[in-house]
Design an enzyme around this catalytic site. Structure first.
Site, mmCIF file in Angstrom:
data_model
loop_
_atom_site.group_PDB
_atom_site.id
_atom_site.type_symbol
_atom_site.label_atom_id
_atom_site.label_comp_id
_atom_site.label_asym_id
_atom_site.label_seq_id
_atom_site.Cartn_x
_atom_site.Cartn_y
_atom_site.Cartn_z
ATOM 1 N N ASN A 212 35.349 -51.769 -8.239
ATOM 2 C CA ASN A 212 35.551 -50.350 -8.534
ATOM 3 C C ASN A 212 35.858 -49.545 -7.272
ATOM 4 O O ASN A 212 36.691 -48.633 -7.290
ATOM 5 C CB ASN A 212 34.341 -49.775 -9.274
ATOM 6 C CG ASN A 212 34.461 -50.009 -10.775
ATOM 7 O OD1 ASN A 212 35.434 -50.615 -11.238
ATOM 8 N ND2 ASN A 212 33.487 -49.549 -11.532
ATOM 9 N N LEU A 254 47.923 -46.615 -8.610
ATOM 10 C CA LEU A 254 48.646 -46.011 -7.501
ATOM 11 C C LEU A 254 49.480 -44.835 -8.019
ATOM 12 O O LEU A 254 50.657 -44.723 -7.715
ATOM 13 C CB LEU A 254 49.531 -47.084 -6.849
ATOM 14 C CG LEU A 254 49.705 -47.042 -5.329
ATOM 15 C CD1 LEU A 254 48.379 -47.023 -4.599
ATOM 16 C CD2 LEU A 254 50.526 -48.238 -4.847
ATOM 17 N N GLY A 261 38.006 -39.921 -12.403
ATOM 18 C CA GLY A 261 36.796 -39.351 -13.001
ATOM 19 C C GLY A 261 36.134 -40.432 -13.824
ATOM 20 O O GLY A 261 36.239 -41.619 -13.507
ATOM 21 N N CYS A 264 32.339 -44.266 -14.378
ATOM 22 C CA CYS A 264 32.160 -45.426 -13.494
ATOM 23 C C CYS A 264 32.546 -45.164 -12.041
ATOM 24 O O CYS A 264 31.689 -45.242 -11.165
ATOM 25 C CB CYS A 264 32.956 -46.606 -14.037
ATOM 26 S SG CYS A 264 32.250 -47.215 -15.579
ATOM 27 N N ARG A 332 33.139 -37.577 -19.303
ATOM 28 C CA ARG A 332 32.240 -37.590 -18.152
ATOM 29 C C ARG A 332 33.054 -37.516 -16.850
ATOM 30 O O ARG A 332 33.995 -38.263 -16.651
ATOM 31 C CB ARG A 332 31.371 -38.850 -18.178
ATOM 32 C CG ARG A 332 30.355 -38.809 -19.319
ATOM 33 C CD ARG A 332 29.541 -40.069 -19.408
ATOM 34 N NE ARG A 332 30.249 -41.171 -20.019
ATOM 35 C CZ ARG A 332 29.691 -42.353 -20.336
ATOM 36 N NH1 ARG A 332 28.416 -42.561 -20.089
ATOM 37 N NH2 ARG A 332 30.401 -43.297 -20.907
#
Ligand code: NAD
Length: 448
Positions: A212, A254, A261, A264, A332
Site C-alpha cells: 500500500n 499513476l 483517500g 486503506c 471514508r
C-alpha cells in the site's frame, strides 16, 4: 469446509461470499445488528459490483449465512477469518481493539470444546500483531490453535475479481496445519499459476503495508510531478504518457488528481510512519507520501478560492463524485469530504451528486444537499467541482452542461476533459497539472 468470517465490511463480506461461491459453508458474524439483519434478507449493505447477486445465490443455496451470535459462529468451524476494521485511532496508529476483542472471544468460545482451532488474521495489522494474537490464543488453548496472517489486496470496485483472480495470495504462518488449510482454501483461485507466497507472520504483515505504501507513493509522485508541470507550463497527461510507456514504470496508480483517500492508503501510510518511528527510524519517504497527498487537496482548494474568493456566501457549488473512488459507495477519507467541508465553512451552499455514495456521504458530511442526478446538481451552480472519476461524467454533454450552469466554471480534480475542447466550448476550466483555460485569456504560447 465450514468457515467463519468475523466482520462483514468490504473485506469480510467479499471474502465470505466468494468462499461460499466455491462451495464452502460460510457463517459471517458481525456486531452490527442492522447490517446483519439486512444481510439476512439477502441484501448487501455496501455497493460492490456483482456482490448482491453472489450473496443472493449463496444464501438461497444455504451456503452463506449471517449472524450476531459470535459464540455459536466460533464453534464447529474449521477456519476463522478475522476481517474487522483497523481504523486510524486518530494518532496514526491502527485501532486494534476489534481484532483483540475478537481474539479473546474466540479463545473463550473454544475453551468449551476440544476441537483444533485455526484463526486467520486478514485485517491489516501492524507487524507483530499476529504473533500477539497467537500468544493470546495459546494462553487458553495451548497447541490446538494454529494462527496465520493472510493480508487482503482487493480493491473496492473490483473486489470480486481481485479476490477470485488474485495476482498472489500471501500467508504468514509457522504452523503446518494452517499452511495446509490455507492452501486448500485458496487453491481454486490459483489455478492460473499465480503464487501462494508462504512467509513468516511478520513478513506477511509487512508485505501488506509495503504494497500500500508503494502504490500510495506512485500517486503522490505523479501528483508532485503534476504540480511541477503546472508551474512550468508542461502537461501532466503528456508526461504521464511518456512515463507510463516505459515498461519498467507502467501506468497503474499513476494518474494525477486529488490524491488518494479511502479506508486503506491513508491509515496504512500513517501506520508505516508510526512503525518506523517506534523502531527509531526516520520514516522519511512514508511521511513525504502523506504530506504530498494532503498538500494536493489544500492546493486544489487554494485554486478554488483564488478564483472564487475567500468568502463563498451566496454561491452554490456543485460537486460530482463523492465516493473516494469510482465503483464504490465508500466515502471514508474521500477528497470530496475535505473539499465540501471547506467550501461550506467558507459560506457556500454545496450540492453533491454520486451514482452510489450519496446516502453514505450525507450521513458522514453535514450540510451537503444530495442531488438525484448530475444535472440536478449542476443546474444553476456558480461552479462545478469534479472529485471522483465515475464513468458517467466522462462523456457528459458538455454543451448542455454549459447552458445549465449559472457560470460555466469547472474545477476538475480528475482531468476528465480535454482543455482544448473546454476552451472551444467557452468553459473556464481548471484541472490538475495542465494549463488553466480562461476564455478571455489567450491560448498558452507554443514553445519553439
Ligand atoms: P469495514 O469497516 O468495512 O468493516 C468492518 C466490519 O467489522 C464492520 O461491519 C464492523 O461492524 C465489524 N466489526 C467490528 N468489530 C467487530 C467485532 N468485534 N466482531 C464482529 N464484527 C466486528 O472494514 P473493511 O474495509 O472491510 O476492512 C477490514 C480490514 O481489512 C481492515 O483492516 C482494512 O485495513 C483491511 N483491508 C481493507 C480493504 C478495503 O478495500 N476496504 C482492502 C484490503 C484490506
Amino acid at each position: 469446509m465450514k468457515i467463519t468470517i468475523v466482520g462483514t465490511g468490504y473485506v469480510g463480506l467479499v471474502t465470505g461470499t466468494c468462499l461460499a461461491d466455491t462451495g464452502h459453508h460460510v457463517t459471517c458474524v458481525d456486531i452490527d445488528v442492522d447490517r446483519v439483519a439486512m444481510l439476512q434478507t439477502g441484501e448487501s449493505p455496501i455497493f460492490e459490483p456483482g456482490l448482491n447477486e453472489l450473496i443472493e445465490r449463496n444464501v438461497a443455496l444455504a451456503r452463506l449465512s449471517f449472524t450476531t451470535d459470535a459464540n455459536a459462529a466460533y464453534n464447529d468451524t474449521e477456519a476463522i477469518f478475522i476481517c474487522v476494521g483497523t481504523p486510524d485511532s486518530g494518532d496514526g496508529t491502527p485501532d486494534l481493539s476489534g481484532v483483540l476483542s475478537v481474539t479473546t472471544a474466540i479463545a473463550d468460545a473454544a475453551a468449551h470444546h476440544e476441537d483444533d482451532v485455526l484463526v486467520i488474521v486478514k485485517s491489516t495489522v501492524p507487524v507483530g500483531t499476529t504473533d500477539a494474537v497467537a500468544a493470546r490464543l495459546r494462553q487458553t488453548l495451548g497447541d490446538r490453535v494454529s494462527v496465520a496472517n493472510n493480508p487482503e489486496f482487493l480493491r473496492e470496485g473490483d473486489a470480486i475479481n481481485d479476490f477470485t483472480r488474485p495476482d498472489r495470495v500471501v500467508c504468514g504462518t509457522h504452523d503446518d496445519a494452517a499452511k495446509a488449510i490455507v492452501n486448500e482454501i485458496y487453491a481454486p483461485y490459483l489455478r492460473q499459476g499465480h503464487p501462494l507466497i508462504m512467509v513468516d507472520p511478520r513478513s506477511s504483515e509487512m508485505i501488506k503495508y509495503a504494497a500500500n505504501a508503494m502504490l500510495a507513493s506512485r500517486i503522490s509522485f505523479i501528483n508532485e510531478m503534476a504540480m511541477l508541470c503546472q508551474a512550468m507550463g508542461a502537461d501532466i497527461e503528456a508526461v504521464r504518457h511518456g512515463l507510463a510507456s516505459d515498461h519498467r514504470i507502467g501506468g497503474q496508480f499513476l494518474h494525477a488528481g486529488l490524491g488518494y483517500g479511502g479506508s486503506c492508503f491513508p491509515k496504512d501510510v500513517s501506520a508505516v510512519i508510526d512503525m518506523a518511528r517506534k523502531a527509531g527510524l526516520p520514516g522519511t519517504l512514508a511521511a513525504a507520501i502523506d504530506e504530498v497527498n494532503q498538500y494536493q487537496r489544500e492546493a486544489f482548494l487554494g485554486r478554488i478560492h483564488d478564483r472564487l474568493g475567500a468568502d463563498l456566501s451566496n454561491m452554490t457549488i456543485a460537486i460530482w463524485g463523492l465516493a473516494f473512488k469510482p465503483r464504490t459507495d465508500d466515502v471514508r477519507e474521500a477528497p470530496a469530504a475535505t473539499i465540501a467541508t471547506a467550501l461550506i465553512d467558507a459560506g457556500a451552499s454545496v450540492t453533491g451528486y454520486d451514482p452510489e455514495a450519496g446516502k453514505a456521504f450525507a450521513a458522514a458530511t453535514a450540510d451537503v444537499s444530495i442531488a438525484a442526478s448530475a444535472w440536478d446538481a449542476a443546474t444553476d451552480a456558480d461552479a462545478l467541482i469534479i472529485c471522483t472519476e465515475w464513468r458517467e461524467f466522462r462523456a457528459v454533454d458538455l454543451s448542455r452542461l454549459h447552458t445549465v450552469m449559472k457560470t460555466p466554471i469547472i474545477f476538475d480534480g480528475r482531468n476528465l476533459y480535454n482543455p482544448q475542447k473546454m476552451r472551444e466550448l467557452s468553459f473556464e476550466y481548471y484541472s490538475i497539472g495542465r494549463c488553466d483555460v480562461v476564455p478571455s485569456s489567450p491560448e498558452p504560447p507554443l514553445l519553439a
